[in-house]
Design an enzyme around this catalytic site. Structure first.
Site, mmCIF file in Angstrom:
data_model
loop_
_atom_site.group_PDB
_atom_site.id
_atom_site.type_symbol
_atom_site.label_atom_id
_atom_site.label_comp_id
_atom_site.label_asym_id
_atom_site.label_seq_id
_atom_site.Cartn_x
_atom_site.Cartn_y
_atom_site.Cartn_z
ATOM 1 N N ASN A 159 0.864 -1.180 0.000
ATOM 2 C CA ASN A 159 0.000 0.000 0.000
ATOM 3 C C ASN A 159 0.902 1.231 0.000
ATOM 4 O O ASN A 159 1.451 1.601 1.036
ATOM 5 C CB ASN A 159 -0.917 -0.009 1.229
ATOM 6 N N LYS A 203 3.399 0.736 3.074
ATOM 7 C CA LYS A 203 3.118 -0.329 4.029
ATOM 8 C C LYS A 203 3.166 -1.668 3.316
ATOM 9 O O LYS A 203 2.664 -1.799 2.201
ATOM 10 C CB LYS A 203 1.749 -0.120 4.679
ATOM 11 N N ARG A 246 -2.556 -2.040 -3.580
ATOM 12 C CA ARG A 246 -3.750 -1.228 -3.444
ATOM 13 C C ARG A 246 -3.606 0.008 -4.334
ATOM 14 O O ARG A 246 -2.609 0.729 -4.267
ATOM 15 C CB ARG A 246 -3.943 -0.769 -2.002
ATOM 16 N N HIS A 259 -13.168 2.935 -0.474
ATOM 17 C CA HIS A 259 -13.214 1.910 0.579
ATOM 18 C C HIS A 259 -13.845 0.609 0.074
ATOM 19 O O HIS A 259 -14.395 -0.173 0.848
ATOM 20 C CB HIS A 259 -14.006 2.400 1.804
ATOM 21 N N HIS A 294 -18.068 2.145 7.096
ATOM 22 C CA HIS A 294 -16.622 2.109 7.324
ATOM 23 C C HIS A 294 -16.238 3.447 7.955
ATOM 24 O O HIS A 294 -16.293 4.501 7.290
ATOM 25 C CB HIS A 294 -15.878 1.903 6.006
ATOM 26 N N ASN A 316 -10.552 7.697 10.032
ATOM 27 C CA ASN A 316 -10.301 9.103 9.707
ATOM 28 C C ASN A 316 -10.987 9.463 8.405
ATOM 29 O O ASN A 316 -11.468 10.569 8.217
ATOM 30 C CB ASN A 316 -8.794 9.367 9.612
ATOM 31 N N GLY A 317 -11.063 8.496 7.479
ATOM 32 C CA GLY A 317 -11.930 8.578 6.314
ATOM 33 C C GLY A 317 -13.141 7.700 6.559
ATOM 34 O O GLY A 317 -13.016 6.626 7.145
ATOM 35 N N ARG A 323 -12.161 15.868 7.102
ATOM 36 C CA ARG A 323 -12.920 16.228 5.902
ATOM 37 C C ARG A 323 -14.354 16.581 6.269
ATOM 38 O O ARG A 323 -14.958 15.942 7.124
ATOM 39 C CB ARG A 323 -12.929 15.078 4.891
ATOM 40 N N ARG A 330 -11.306 8.902 19.950
ATOM 41 C CA ARG A 330 -10.995 8.532 21.324
ATOM 42 C C ARG A 330 -10.793 9.765 22.198
ATOM 43 O O ARG A 330 -11.303 9.833 23.330
ATOM 44 C CB ARG A 330 -9.749 7.644 21.351
ATOM 45 N N GLU A 382 -15.429 -0.168 14.728
ATOM 46 C CA GLU A 382 -15.098 -1.387 15.463
ATOM 47 C C GLU A 382 -14.941 -1.145 16.960
ATOM 48 O O GLU A 382 -15.177 -2.061 17.764
ATOM 49 C CB GLU A 382 -13.802 -1.979 14.924
ATOM 50 N N ASN A 383 -14.549 0.073 17.351
ATOM 51 C CA ASN A 383 -14.111 0.288 18.727
ATOM 52 C C ASN A 383 -14.903 1.311 19.527
ATOM 53 O O ASN A 383 -14.710 1.410 20.736
ATOM 54 C CB ASN A 383 -12.628 0.706 18.719
ATOM 55 N N GLU A 394 -8.588 -5.139 4.856
ATOM 56 C CA GLU A 394 -8.424 -4.818 3.446
ATOM 57 C C GLU A 394 -7.247 -5.555 2.825
ATOM 58 O O GLU A 394 -7.291 -5.943 1.654
ATOM 59 C CB GLU A 394 -8.259 -3.304 3.286
#
Length: 401
Positions: free
Chosen positions: A10, A17, A84, A173, A201, A204-205, A234, A278, A327-328, A378
């Site tokens: 990626n 990454k 990706r 996404h 999803h 941050n995006g 955004r 958070r 998820e969190n 992903e």
């Protein structure tokens, strides 16, 4: 052949990454990344290891440093490299073995994703130069949404802008929405991948999607990733005439307005504090009014988007939350669902709050359609699509790096 290895890459504008995945495994074999590329502060790190300085390294230099580490952890040959790629335009409706035509297509779509596609290309070209004998596959964020019908992807603009310039809604996404929809079908006993899902999803995006039997019917993001939901920095949807209003009243030029909408808005702009959910939840608990407002707007706009997307489906089998926030953040899920009672979606507060970080689970109340929390993966989706394509097209046209 069930233990084949895939290297997932990626490439970003200032980072790259890597994840080494084994076919069928839910956990990566090895992960590494390089950050702050093309600066004196460039460095690389990997799971279980320290950070290492790599001053002024570009993408190719970073891969040169990271690939020996990948080989040390591979325990076998790499079968394919999956990349990706953010924007595939209308040209790419699925994963493609990379050749000259694909490289040219990714470059041609760069104006639609000027920060992403050139960076993706850098990673691809560097990998092709360093791993010339391994097939390389491009997996496009936009490809999953190419199943949207014209009434969902067209803007109400003169036809020439679409026909000649490609101005339409593309969505992003895609690998995440596709992965969690497949997992939702499995978790609810639909072995054939069928189901009518709403997917959120949230990171941050952020984007939402309506998925029917594994195909995207509509999604919140559009020509660019700015359209749609409130995100970390955004704005998401605003009055299209805001640009003209700011130019007339404040004298701002287009780059300044783009900076505002992409970097200074969303949760950060509303709260005046942070783009990190958070931190905002903690500040809200301590009475910070801006944090409270940011969270409320985020959840309301998400619920409104999900309710609107529901019209793309014949019925609703369930709602999926994924991404770092989805998820969190039990609070985000609960506040969003508090607006969706009209759709019969009701959360079980105890199941919602008890769900552990990174855990998949169901949090709906009795009588509600399914409400699932599914950690996205992903990289696993990219790995699986790359192997599927490799099985279908075992050879590729060689391309110069």
């Amino acid at each position: 052949m069930r233990d084949r290895l895939v290297l997932v890459i990626n490439g970003g504008s200032s980072s790259i990454k890597l994840a080494l995945r084994k076919q069928g495994s839910s956990e990566p074999v090895f992960e590494a990344q390089a950050e702050r590329l093309n600066t004196p502060q460039a460095s690389y790190s990997y799971a279980g290891g320290d950070s290492h300085s790599l001053p002024d390294a570009d993408t190719k230099a970073a891969l040169n440093a990271l690939l020996p580490l990948v080989e040390q952890h591979s325990n076998g040959p790499i079968s394919v490299v999956g990349h990706r790629v953010v924007h595939g335009g209308e040209q790419f409706t699925g994963a493609r073995l990379i050749d000259d035509e694909v490289l040219a297509g990714i470059e041609a779509n760069a104006p639609l994703a000027p920060l992403h596609n050139p960076a993706n290309l850098s990673g691809i070209r560097a990998a092709m130069a360093l791993l010339p004998d391994i097939p390389q596959v491009a997996v496009f964020d936009t490809a999953f949404h190419q199943s949207m019908p014209p009434h969902a992807f067209r803007y109400a603009l003169p036809d020439e802008l679409y026909a000649v310039h490609g101005v339409r809604r593309y969505g992003f996404h895609g690998t995440s929405h596709q992965y969690v929809a497949n997992q939702a079908s499995l978790l609810t006993g639909r072995k054939d991948g069928k189901g009518a899902w709403l997917s959120a999803h949230l990171g941050n995006g952020c984007s939402s999607c309506a998925i029917l039997d594994g195909k995207s019917m509509d999604t919140s993001m559009g020509l660019t990733p700015l359209e749609g939901l409130v995100m970390g920095t955004r704005s998401g949807d605003v009055d299209p005439n805001l640009h003209a209003h700011l130019a007339r009243t404040l004298g701002w030029d287009l780059p300044r307005i783009e900076q505002l909408l992409n970097r200074e808005s969303g949760l950060l702009g509303l709260s005046g504090l942070s783009n990190d959910m958070r931190e905002l939840e903690q500040a809200r608990a301590n009475g910070h009014g801006g944090a409270q407002l940011a969270i409320e707007v985020f959840c309301y706009r998400l619920a409104r988007s999900l309710a609107g997307l529901a019209i793309a489906l014949p019925h609703i089998d369930g709602l999926i939350f994924t991404g770092g926030i989805g998820e969190n953040s039990a609070l985000t899920r609960a506040l969003t669902l508090s607006h969706l009672g009209v759709m019969g979606l009701r959360v079980d507060p105890d199941r919602n709050s008890a769900l552990a970080r990174g855990e998949a689970g169901r949090i709906e109340a009795t009588g509600s359609p399914a409400i699932l929390v599914i950690p996205t993966d992903e990289e696993r989706q990219i790995a699986e699509e790359s192997l599927t394509l490799l099985d279908r097209e075992p050879t590729r046209t060689e391309s110069p790096a």
